[in-house]
Design an enzyme around this catalytic site. Structure first.
Site, short mmCIF file in Angstrom:
data_model
loop_
_atom_site.label_atom_id
_atom_site.label_comp_id
_atom_site.label_asym_id
_atom_site.label_seq_id
_atom_site.Cartn_x
_atom_site.Cartn_y
_atom_site.Cartn_z
N SER A 63 -12.17 -51.76 26.32
CA SER A 63 -11.05 -52.08 27.23
C SER A 63 -11.37 -53.13 28.27
CB SER A 63 -10.59 -50.81 27.95
OG SER A 63 -9.91 -49.97 27.07
N LYS A 75 -9.46 -56.20 28.06
CA LYS A 75 -8.09 -56.31 28.57
C LYS A 75 -8.01 -57.27 29.76
CE LYS A 75 -6.90 -51.60 27.09
NZ LYS A 75 -6.86 -50.18 27.52
N TYR A 82 -5.88 -57.66 18.60
CA TYR A 82 -6.28 -56.78 19.71
C TYR A 82 -7.61 -56.08 19.41
CZ TYR A 82 -6.13 -52.77 22.87
OH TYR A 82 -6.44 -51.80 23.79
N TYR A 139 -8.29 -46.46 34.18
CA TYR A 139 -7.42 -45.49 33.50
C TYR A 139 -6.69 -44.65 34.56
CZ TYR A 139 -10.29 -46.91 29.53
OH TYR A 139 -10.94 -47.63 28.58
N VAL A 170 -14.34 -47.72 26.84
CA VAL A 170 -14.91 -46.51 26.25
C VAL A 170 -16.26 -46.75 25.57
CG1 VAL A 170 -12.74 -45.26 25.97
CG2 VAL A 170 -13.56 -46.76 24.14
#
Lengths: 321, 321, 321, 321
Positions: free
Chosen positions: D64, D67, D189, D241, D259
């Site tokens: 992540s 992102k 992605y 998160y 993660v």
């Protein structure tokens, strides 16, 4: 049975007053082309007699009505093991909601919301080589009409606009509640929803639910009496999308609607009925078909004289529920 | 009617096998003291005959069963105007949930979840000087038992532990959906839930729903036939908390349960029944009482011979639904 | 510090262009009477200098800004034990939502949504004889203005329209997360929200958050430096209702707004600021006060020359965050 | 800069005490094979100096953390038009929730939950021929390491277990919020998430956020200063998160976790840092890496003496936030 025919015609005449309100389903182009003002109704008694009025012999897309056949086949194949994958309670949410499906770990509330029907289809994909052809053949046998077919244009259109159903299927898959590949299950599901049948076909096909599981057209006991009773209960509590309670309050009959405009209803012990008109209310149920069934229920409850004695229990009406 | 009495006794005998599972409601101390192993059942036929077995004459707290009487009175007073304040669809949520109530602008889904019953009570507070006494008097008249009373200790206990119900009432008030003061409405509501009645009392009191609205004990038409049918439909879709669909699937009868352990069920055209046992499943329905009603429905569907001919339609069973 | 005064005046001048949009809070009549076109701004530097423009000395209802003082007092009294009753994460929901509170067992997400502030007040009710007077006295001491008072009319109006807050409080009570009686807690909470303070008062009172916990007006270390840093972090993530993320993106400052139209913001290491204008956007934040703080943040980041060297770190701007 | 190196080593030493708790991500096999006890940390100052300790040069799956790069590229390409497809507020829900996405019409709350990152990727699919290669090349340039590559095994594993991400993507597609085909967007992605980088790589690559948008390694202004500030604000409110608020309270730094066990954090005006350890807490954030960053923030706030003067503003610590 002239009185019976007159009754069906009077239902048609009165229901037509509701034409003009509602909107034809437009989520797939193949359905959007329907003329909003069509109406048909057909009754199939437990003695096998057919009474109909209006455009009762025009085939239309049965859409979610297929979910009842999917469920019935899956219960025949799997028995109560099916209930590990799908529940039996009203959802209280729109038929294509993901919120509840996520909150409840990918187990759909009941077999008549989209996610539930997809989960049921997944079981049939495991059991039959081509589940949609099997279902089509069952529909042919139950209705006694070998011309029933799957509408390719509708099926293709469902596939093209599959995003929301795909979202549901992938969410179930993510929870480990779908055994087969999403694309395979959706293909089978859309084919079943794309079956093209008329009011007469559907009244005949679903008569087994009025006749304790006995399928007159097919000349066989299709399912056990207590299973017929249970499926009727499910239709009563969950058959009309999130308007099930309202419809139960007004009509008090087990029923299943589809966005093609058809609604099948059951008068246990007496007859099955299918009404059809393409224009839907905001909950996805046909406006005029719903109204026809409400009139029918009122008539059954109030003016039992209009209905031939053979259809009632010893001449005096038993309240339907 | 020896056969009928034997049948009721056999239902009791078989249902007692389920004693030992479930838990007595403990959210208020006044209920928690109940002995989990009690069981009673009573049937009241449309001819006014009573058959009972077990502790069918022991009064217990009717709790949510009162919601059916509240609804019936409100519909008599307000007619369809009531439906602007409460809906008619299954909630799909626990009976005391605030989430849906908030999402839907303070209009409860149906009159059988707590918020819905409080909204219904609010209407009665406007219509009667002391709604709980009025409801008690109606219960006395319908059951023919003038000793029926409101249990003060239960009522006081409900008030003391009112927080969640108060939260719901204030939320409705915040949306402008409660006309009277929260404390006044809750006081009336708790008093009604604290009515103490036996299986025999309840079977008698609710027979009007089996008899097309006619109240035999009171010697009057209590409500119109179509209203009785509609209330039965609501019970079918919404009467068993969020297990309504499951219970419908298994038993197929309109029914209403209370956390006191009682369940009233209706066999339209034939009889009303009340079973009682204090231990509840995780959804708040009595384990043994539910099972007794499932057995009853199975017997009705399968072994009609056991039931006297007068109770069936001309000797042959009509499927109940 | 002429440059600084000119800067504050330029902020006022530019922010006034936003007057005319937004709506004055109308959920209680006492607030609805405010003139939408008022505007004030005040800065209190860590050296204790005050710069202000517009109606910066007019008292207004601080409303939710009180939540920061409530939290600070509760942390002083209870320390980290407070966090068993309230969380520290953004709610992602409107400030008065019950849905999340129910889903999360009655523990509010953070101290700046209503439920969280009520939970915090509950702790103070246990710790102080009259928590609202204690909080008023703290506000007087921190701002150096002994005329600060609780507006009785606003307090009474909040009480009268308490339904939604009462619903939240009862829901927490139902989960066992409120030690005191709902009415007592709400009374204290409304009194705190009804404090009447000006921009100058608030800029002074909250300077301790810019000054590592040191309260200049009171001449004392009010809280420890790391606690000041932590409270600023909470304000950054949760201080602007459900627009916290948007405001952080645009202005990048810890801030707390109230429906009275005030917003307090912190520039750590340098100064505190309060802007006020009654007309709110749809999320409950003052339109013009928000804009003034966005301009301020932009100026701080871009044109550091305008700001006296003493306010920056060695003449060169450190990015605020 | 011996002191600085000693500080980084002390952070490693202390953080290692947390090894042993948490669990390695197991949702894809390619990640589950990681050894839970690994730990590394690297700091990259705004002067371009690197300090590291532990396994800071071992590549791991950035997951992540990608992102942030996706967002930065999309903002460079699209500017504020991007915000029509994705919001900027904390979600208050788990990072892979569909409920909120459905309730809010297919517009994800922010770019750091999965749905938001997929929506951002969709924009890049429209802008670049092979967005994942473009992103890889940017990562190479920013970190000055041309050996950085996409891990094929991880990418393949993500694709195989794509169900939940596919559900989200199809749901956005159903709302008309995805321009490209779901499979194409997911492929891009997953490739970006499968980038393999070390702590040193990541600290270098993200230094532009500490340095007002200037990318030292690449020798270019990568983004404008105010955009760097805004992205930091987003990281502060939404980067960890649904633990963003907790982490902000404890550490008070803009940060983004993955993660794979990595967490990048920013100390604006001074340095970027990356800590890594594979074992995660129940919210998906690395236990030991989080702890290392909390220690770092505490040290910055309290014992500024340990940190070389050049890193602070004129010798005296400015509060970080």
């Amino acid at each position: 049975m002239e009185a019976m025919q007159q009754w069906v015609e009077s239902l048609e005449r009165r229901a037509r007053f509701r034409l003009g309100s509602g909107r034809v389903a437009d989520y797939i182009p193949a359905l959007a082309e329907q003329d909003a003002d069509r109406f048909g109704i057909a009754i199939c008694t437990n003695q096998g007699e057919i009474y109909h009025a209006g455009e009762a012999q025009v085939p239309f897309s049965i859409q979610s009505i297929a979910k009842v056949l999917l469920l019935t086949l899956a219960l025949r194949v799997q028995g109560d093991a099916l209930w590990t994958r799908v529940g039996r309670n009203p959802s209280g949410m729109p038929f294509n909601s993901l919120t509840q499906l996520e909150a409840e770990g990918g187990k759909p509330r009941n077999p008549f919301i989209n996610a539930g029907a997809i989960a049921v289809t997944d079981r049939l994909v495991g059991a039959f080589a081509t589940p949609s052809k099997h279902l089509r053949d069952v529909a042919r046998r139950l209705s006694g009409n070998s011309a029933i077919h799957i509408d390719d244009a509708v099926q293709a259109s469902e596939w093209k606009h599959r995003s929301r159903n795909a979202a549901m299927a992938y969410l179930m898959k993510a929870f480990g509640h779908l055994d087969n590949e999403v694309d395979e299950v959706l293909t089978a599901y859309f084919a079943c929803c794309a079956l093209s049948m008329s009011c007469v076909d559907l009244a005949r096909a679903f008569n087994f639910l009025a006749a304790e599981g006995h399928a007159l057209s097919a000349g066989e006991r299709f399912i056990a009496p207590d299973l017929a009773r249970r499926i009727n209960s499910l239709l009563f509590t969950c058959g009309m999308y999130d308007a099930a309670g309202d419809f139960a309050y007004r009509a008090g009959l087990p029923a299943k609607s589809g966005v093609g405009g058809g609604i099948v209803a059951i008068v246990p012990g007496r007859f099955s009925v299918c009404a059809w008109s393409p224009a839907l209310d905001e909950r996805g149920n046909s406006v005029a078909a719903q109204y026809a069934l409400e009139l029918l229920a009122d008539d059954l409850g109030r003016w039992s004289g209009i209905i031939p004695a053979g259809l009632t229990s010893g001449g005096k009406m038993t309240p339907i529920m």
